[in-house]
Design a protein around this motif. Structure first.
Motif, PDB file in Angstrom:
ATOM      1  N   GLU A 219       0.825  -1.204  -0.184  1.00  0.00           N
ATOM      2  CA  GLU A 219       0.063  -0.048  -0.024  1.00  0.00           C
ATOM      3  C   GLU A 219       0.885   1.279   0.121  1.00  0.00           C
ATOM      4  O   GLU A 219       0.559   2.152  -0.803  1.00  0.00           O
ATOM      5  CB  GLU A 219      -0.986   0.065   1.225  1.00  0.00           C
ATOM      6  N   LEU A 220       1.948   1.276   0.942  1.00  0.00           N
ATOM      7  CA  LEU A 220       2.754   2.381   0.904  1.00  0.00           C
ATOM      8  C   LEU A 220       3.785   2.653  -0.467  1.00  0.00           C
ATOM      9  O   LEU A 220       3.590   3.677  -0.878  1.00  0.00           O
ATOM     10  CB  LEU A 220       3.842   2.167   2.175  1.00  0.00           C
ATOM     11  N   HIS A 221       3.995   1.692  -0.886  1.00  0.00           N
ATOM     12  CA  HIS A 221       4.802   1.440  -2.345  1.00  0.00           C
ATOM     13  C   HIS A 221       4.249   2.305  -3.299  1.00  0.00           C
ATOM     14  O   HIS A 221       4.247   2.901  -4.024  1.00  0.00           O
ATOM     15  CB  HIS A 221       5.451   0.186  -2.554  1.00  0.00           C
ATOM     16  N   ASP A 222       2.888   1.570  -3.430  1.00  0.00           N
ATOM     17  CA  ASP A 222       1.962   1.930  -4.393  1.00  0.00           C
ATOM     18  C   ASP A 222       1.488   3.283  -4.334  1.00  0.00           C
ATOM     19  O   ASP A 222       1.378   4.207  -5.359  1.00  0.00           O
ATOM     20  CB  ASP A 222       0.663   1.140  -4.779  1.00  0.00           C
ATOM     21  N   SER A 223       0.888   3.888  -3.264  1.00  0.00           N
ATOM     22  CA  SER A 223       0.450   5.249  -3.109  1.00  0.00           C
ATOM     23  C   SER A 223       1.629   6.244  -2.949  1.00  0.00           C
ATOM     24  O   SER A 223       1.532   7.148  -3.981  1.00  0.00           O
ATOM     25  CB  SER A 223      -0.491   5.259  -1.825  1.00  0.00           C
ATOM     26  N   THR A 259      -1.901  15.934  -6.626  1.00  0.00           N
ATOM     27  CA  THR A 259      -1.333  14.646  -6.267  1.00  0.00           C
ATOM     28  C   THR A 259      -0.908  14.393  -4.851  1.00  0.00           C
ATOM     29  O   THR A 259      -1.231  13.391  -4.090  1.00  0.00           O
ATOM     30  CB  THR A 259      -0.186  14.178  -7.070  1.00  0.00           C
ATOM     31  N   THR A 260      -0.465  15.589  -4.242  1.00  0.00           N
ATOM     32  CA  THR A 260       0.054  15.389  -2.679  1.00  0.00           C
ATOM     33  C   THR A 260      -1.115  15.337  -1.915  1.00  0.00           C
ATOM     34  O   THR A 260      -1.330  14.572  -1.043  1.00  0.00           O
ATOM     35  CB  THR A 260       1.025  16.543  -2.529  1.00  0.00           C
ATOM     36  N   ARG A 261      -2.281  16.225  -2.407  1.00  0.00           N
ATOM     37  CA  ARG A 261      -3.387  16.241  -1.604  1.00  0.00           C
ATOM     38  C   ARG A 261      -4.007  14.842  -1.560  1.00  0.00           C
ATOM     39  O   ARG A 261      -4.468  14.387  -0.430  1.00  0.00           O
ATOM     40  CB  ARG A 261      -4.371  17.222  -1.924  1.00  0.00           C
ATOM     41  N   GLY A 265      -4.257  11.811   1.746  1.00  0.00           N
ATOM     42  CA  GLY A 265      -5.574  10.965   2.408  1.00  0.00           C
ATOM     43  C   GLY A 265      -5.345   9.374   2.136  1.00  0.00           C
ATOM     44  O   GLY A 265      -5.592   8.813   3.175  1.00  0.00           O
ATOM     45  N   GLU A 266      -4.785   8.976   0.846  1.00  0.00           N
ATOM     46  CA  GLU A 266      -4.264   7.628   1.011  1.00  0.00           C
ATOM     47  C   GLU A 266      -3.487   6.996   2.206  1.00  0.00           C
ATOM     48  O   GLU A 266      -3.447   6.074   2.784  1.00  0.00           O
ATOM     49  CB  GLU A 266      -3.860   7.190  -0.341  1.00  0.00           C
ATOM     50  N   LEU A 267      -2.619   8.019   2.666  1.00  0.00           N
ATOM     51  CA  LEU A 267      -1.544   7.839   3.531  1.00  0.00           C
ATOM     52  C   LEU A 267      -2.316   7.545   5.069  1.00  0.00           C
ATOM     53  O   LEU A 267      -2.116   6.687   5.727  1.00  0.00           O
ATOM     54  CB  LEU A 267      -0.443   8.888   3.656  1.00  0.00           C
ATOM     55  N   ASP A 268      -3.160   8.554   4.877  1.00  0.00           N
ATOM     56  CA  ASP A 268      -3.873   8.500   6.140  1.00  0.00           C
ATOM     57  C   ASP A 268      -4.702   7.128   6.379  1.00  0.00           C
ATOM     58  O   ASP A 268      -4.942   6.708   7.655  1.00  0.00           O
ATOM     59  CB  ASP A 268      -4.845   9.616   6.279  1.00  0.00           C
ATOM     60  N   LEU A 297      -6.143   9.557 -13.083  1.00  0.00           N
ATOM     61  CA  LEU A 297      -5.530   9.821 -14.350  1.00  0.00           C
ATOM     62  C   LEU A 297      -5.281  11.166 -14.682  1.00  0.00           C
ATOM     63  O   LEU A 297      -4.495  11.518 -15.468  1.00  0.00           O
ATOM     64  CB  LEU A 297      -6.503   9.052 -15.337  1.00  0.00           C
ATOM     65  N   LYS A 298      -6.121  11.890 -14.163  1.00  0.00           N
ATOM     66  CA  LYS A 298      -6.241  13.573 -14.321  1.00  0.00           C
ATOM     67  C   LYS A 298      -4.971  13.939 -13.992  1.00  0.00           C
ATOM     68  O   LYS A 298      -4.213  15.039 -14.584  1.00  0.00           O
ATOM     69  CB  LYS A 298      -7.412  14.241 -13.672  1.00  0.00           C
ATOM     70  N   HIS A 299      -4.312  13.824 -12.997  1.00  0.00           N
ATOM     71  CA  HIS A 299      -3.175  14.277 -12.300  1.00  0.00           C
ATOM     72  C   HIS A 299      -1.822  13.345 -12.213  1.00  0.00           C
ATOM     73  O   HIS A 299      -1.069  13.397 -11.362  1.00  0.00           O
ATOM     74  CB  HIS A 299      -3.368  14.829 -10.816  1.00  0.00           C
ATOM     75  N   CYS A 300      -2.017  12.318 -13.147  1.00  0.00           N
ATOM     76  CA  CYS A 300      -0.983  11.112 -12.673  1.00  0.00           C
ATOM     77  C   CYS A 300       0.243  11.612 -13.299  1.00  0.00           C
ATOM     78  O   CYS A 300       1.400  11.121 -13.488  1.00  0.00           O
ATOM     79  CB  CYS A 300      -1.413   9.892 -13.380  1.00  0.00           C
ATOM     80  N   GLY A 301       0.606  12.715 -14.226  1.00  0.00           N
ATOM     81  CA  GLY A 301       1.613  13.079 -15.043  1.00  0.00           C
ATOM     82  C   GLY A 301       1.855  12.796 -16.390  1.00  0.00           C
ATOM     83  O   GLY A 301       2.732  12.985 -17.072  1.00  0.00           O
TER      84      GLY A 301
END
Length: 417
Positions: A219-223, A259-261, A265-268, A297-301
């Protein structure tokens, strides 16, 4: 003298005396039982009756040791006082199986039997030894029937040897305690050690802990890994065109912010999962699912061409979350190896029995540099698929890099939810 009076020998002696003290309630109950069967005024002074009561007390002790809490108490006492052989471990927790209860009862009975013998010797023989050592120096002691020299023998020799006889008695008591303590210490790993069932349960607990750690690592690696890759590449691209293309810089900064926002949320969510596992021992899963793909997909780069067949909303929650993470890792790989401009073609097909994910992106012009510890993302993708009963593979395909995964919508005994 260390084997007889050293610290380990003293602790084992104390352990045996504790066993003698534990034996007393059973012994008194057996003594009353024997007295009720054969009324005798001299019951408590009769050595044969006491021996019969001692023998009858041991089965009573064995029965009480069959209860599960008996093993933790015995293990605690043995660890503190027995001086176990190096490298030998004892079982933890109550005895749950029949084999563990029988072993505990055997240990408890042996402890009480040897403890009763050693305690009796400790209480009765040292006074005799002291009397023998005092015999040449005290007329009053010579009048005691137990230690008085027999008539018709050379009393002078007996009086001269009596102190040595007293010392021998004390050494015999210490040797008896040391041998009994060593016997108990040697049998402790056998009778109080883990049974095959205990070892299996411990292995299952370790496997569950390892699975939880691997799941959290994925989970941590992917997010977080995806977010850091996207933010790093977008920030680098923005820095290179800072003066010539302000509009691109603004878009890159907006993508970095989003992306950071989203990653916070995913980290929490992942940290909440970790706290839940620690507090409740649960193995729940949480995090974004396929319905959150638009934001990813919108903010994946990287530009992504998405084709969806079927109804993603019908995918079970667990499968949907794992599918999202697989897509996220695929985008991270494309961004890491191809750069921000690489085009990705993503196809998601939802069928009645499974969901298929196929991601294609151009192969990089130069082979990607091998990073120390790299490759965890693709291993994580494969693990996610295998845990759901599916499969995943990645590699060159028709001039492009393809990541393909097939996840079943149901497993044995599991309903869609």
């Amino acid at each position: 003298m260390t084997p007889l009076f050293g610290r380990r020998a003293r602790l084992r002696w104390l352990h045996l005396i504790l066993g003698g003290a534990l034996l007393m309630p059973y012994f008194l109950a057996a003594l009353v039982l024997v007295g009720s069967l054969r009324p005798d005024a001299a019951l408590f002074m009769s050595l044969p009756h006491q021996l019969v009561a001692f023998v009858c007390a041991l089965p009573m002790a064995a029965v009480t040791a069959l209860f599960p809490p008996a093993r933790p108490l015995s293990v605690a006492a043995a660890r503190a006082l027995c001086g176990l052989p190096a490298g030998r471990q004892l079982a933890d927790g109550p005895a749950r199986t029949r084999q563990a209860r029988v072993r505990t009862a055997a240990w408890y009975t042996t402890h009480l039997a040897l403890g009763g013998i050693v305690s009796a010797a400790t209480l009765s023989l040292p006074p005799l030894a002291l009397s023998l050592m005092a015999l040449p120096f005290s007329e009053a002691v010579r009048d005691f029937p137990v230690v008085a020299p027999p008539e018709g023998l050379d009393r002078s020799w007996l009086l001269a040897l009596s102190p040595f006889a007293g010392i021998a008695v004390l050494l015999a008591v210490a040797a008896c305690a040391a041998l009994a303590g060593a016997l108990l210490a040697g049998r402790a790993p056998v009778l109080l050690g883990p049974t095959p069932e205990d070892r299996l349960a411990a292995a299952e607990r370790r496997a569950a802990d390892l699975a939880a750690r691997n799941r959290l690592a994925r989970e941590l690696h992917d997010s977080v890994g995806h977010a850091l890759s996207a933010v790093t590449l977008q920030a680098g691209a923005a820095r290179r065109v800072l003066d010539s293309d302000p509009e691109f810089v603004r878009e890159a900064l907006a993508a970095i912010e989003e992306t950071t926002r989203r990653t916070v949320g995913e980290l929490d969510s992942v940290l909440g999962l970790l706290r839940s596992d620690e507090e409740h021992g649960t193995a729940g899963t949480t995090g974004p699912a396929l319905d959150a793909l638009d934001g990813l997909l919108k903010h994946c780069g990287v530009p992504v061409s998405l084709t969806v067949r079927g109804e993603p909303g019908t995918v079970p929650a667990t499968v949907s979350r794992e599918a999202y993470r697989i897509v996220q890792e695929g985008l991270s790989n494309a961004l890491r190896h191809g750069g921000p401009g690489v085009a990705v073609e993503l196809r998601i097909t939802v069928r009645a029995t499974d969901v298929e994910i196929v991601m294609d992106n151009p192969l990089p012009e130069r082979p990607a540099a091998v990073r120390p510890g790299g490759g965890r993302g693709l291993r994580g993708v494969a693990e996610r698929a295998v845990l759901l009963g599916g499969r995943a593979e990645a590699g060159p395909h028709d001039g492009a890099w393809r990541l393909a995964a097939r996840l079943p919508l149901r497993t044995d005994g599991q309903e869609k939810k």
